[in-house]
Design an enzyme around this catalytic site. Structure first.
Site, short mmCIF file in Angstrom:
data_model
loop_
_atom_site.label_atom_id
_atom_site.label_comp_id
_atom_site.label_asym_id
_atom_site.label_seq_id
_atom_site.Cartn_x
_atom_site.Cartn_y
_atom_site.Cartn_z
N HIS A 51 0.87 -1.17 0.00
CA HIS A 51 0.00 0.00 0.00
C HIS A 51 0.90 1.22 0.00
CE1 HIS A 51 -3.52 -2.40 1.06
NE2 HIS A 51 -2.84 -2.92 2.06
N TYR A 58 9.29 -2.94 7.02
CA TYR A 58 9.09 -2.41 5.66
C TYR A 58 7.94 -1.41 5.63
CZ TYR A 58 11.60 -6.80 5.24
OH TYR A 58 12.48 -7.82 5.43
#
Length: 164
Positions: free
Chosen positions: A60, A146
């Site tokens: 995303h 991440y």
């Protein structure tokens, strides 16, 4: 079928992209390849990553494009193809993709949403940062490596224990 995309020069957009085979973990397994692909594209076609999270099988992002520029499809195409080309061949490639000289790494389509205001932006940034918790990868958002959450914590925008 024709998909309508929101083209707003200088706009801010939320994106979701997924792997064709969601049982794979290519995005985190090859995170350095993905990061390099982003860097190469950003160098030639600048944009700001407002927030982003990379999970094993999808990612995303919220991007802000430069004034006068609405071409996020080009950027995503270059990121996806740059990443795919640098992976070892592992997947069976269906004929429909072979005819188009495509690998079967990514889903062809992706979700995009134009950010309308600050409240909409905050809701999507929070969604991005909480996503690793939602999917059960970690119990605290800051524990996922991440994610742009680390930049937000460094800048004092959110506390380190947010989303946990």
């Amino acid at each position: 079928m024709h998909y309508r995309r929101a083209f707003v020069p200088g706009g801010t957009f939320f994106f979701t992209l997924g792997l064709a085979d969601r049982s794979q973990s290519l995005l985190t397994k090859h995170i350095d390849v993905l990061r390099a692909s982003f860097r190469r594209v950003k160098a030639r076609h600048p944009f700001e990553i407002v927030a982003q999270v990379v999970l094993p099988d999808h990612l995303h992002a919220v991007w802000r494009l430069p004034e006068g520029d609405a071409d996020y499809p080009l950027r995503w195409a270059l990121i996806k193809s740059g990443f795919s080309r640098r992976l070892p061949a592992y997947e069976a490639i269906p004929l429909s993709r072979r005819r188009k000289r495509e690998r079967a790494v990514w889903q062809r389509r992706y979700w995009e949403h134009r950010i309308r205001d600050e409240e909409d932006l905050q809701r999507h940034v929070d969604y991005i940062h909480f996503n690793p918790v939602k999917h059960g990868h970690v119990s605290r958002a800051a524990d996922w490596p991440y994610s742009s959450i680390h930049r937000y914590i460094r800048n004092g925008a959110i506390p380190a224990d947010w989303g946990g």
